[in-house]
Design an enzyme around this catalytic site. Sequence first.
Site: not given
Length: 301
Positions: A95, A121, A173, A176-177, A180-181
């Site tokens: 990451n 992921s 990514k 993406h994260n 996700e949070y």
Amino acid sequence: MKLGMIGLGRMGANMAQRLLRDGHEVVGFDPQAAARQALEKHGATSADSLEALVAALPAPRVLWLMVPAGEVTDQSLDALLPLLAPGDIVVDGGNSNYKDTLRRAKQFDAHGIAYVDCGTSGGVWGLDEGYSLMIGGDEAAVERLRPVFESLAPARDSGWGRVGPVGSGHFTKMVHNGIEYGMMQAYAEGFSILKHKTAFGLDLHGIAEIWRHGSVVRSWLLDLTADALQKNPDMAGIAPYVADSGEGRWTVDEAIELNVPAPVITQSLIERLRSRDDDSFTDKLLSAMRNEFGGHPIKKE
């Protein structure tokens, strides 16, 4: 294909195992002898140094890094670069911050070595379910690695793809994260509201199971939430402390730099930071202010 895997932590070891299952040859390196020995039990070979790893691979070589972002990645790459030759490919599957990736790619490109960034992921489930792979880099280098990506992805024709030039994989990514949070925060807040409605005696795991099928909020993350609620309905023994590994911060920084409003992702990051304040001066001062202007009572410790 025969490739070298650098970093045999849980994610790296699982990815190596998935490649082995699909007929690839893997030579693994990790500073920890126990990690190397564990991988050997799955049919891989191991090397006790980067020099030995590079020597064990046919030219042109493919080296895949699964090490922590930041200084450890830089140290690994600095040690690796003098051992490689033009035509080799290095893949960073960790990451990393995409800005670091752009810097590193220039360094390797100057030596004729392709640098590919792969946002990965899938977590601990990737070994069996496959990994979602967001890939940045030269088209020819990515195409050369197609058999590897097809083996790691959930299916050969889905769950992976080149999203753009070098740096774009880690950038994708990162976002993406950040998403996700926000999703995690929304689920956590919603179930907290349900839990606090004690008059109904709601079964949180049962509700999660209902939502998993047919609901517009169904997702793999909800599947995992349902599993967690079944195992520990009251979250007993879990401290209200939520860590972050950097990607959420980078996403918020990028949103500000691009003048893109991202209030949900930003607030979810703030909530994680708030969870770490065991002795919140902010909340104490808020209570004192209410007492000053309105005479509201202060709850003593």
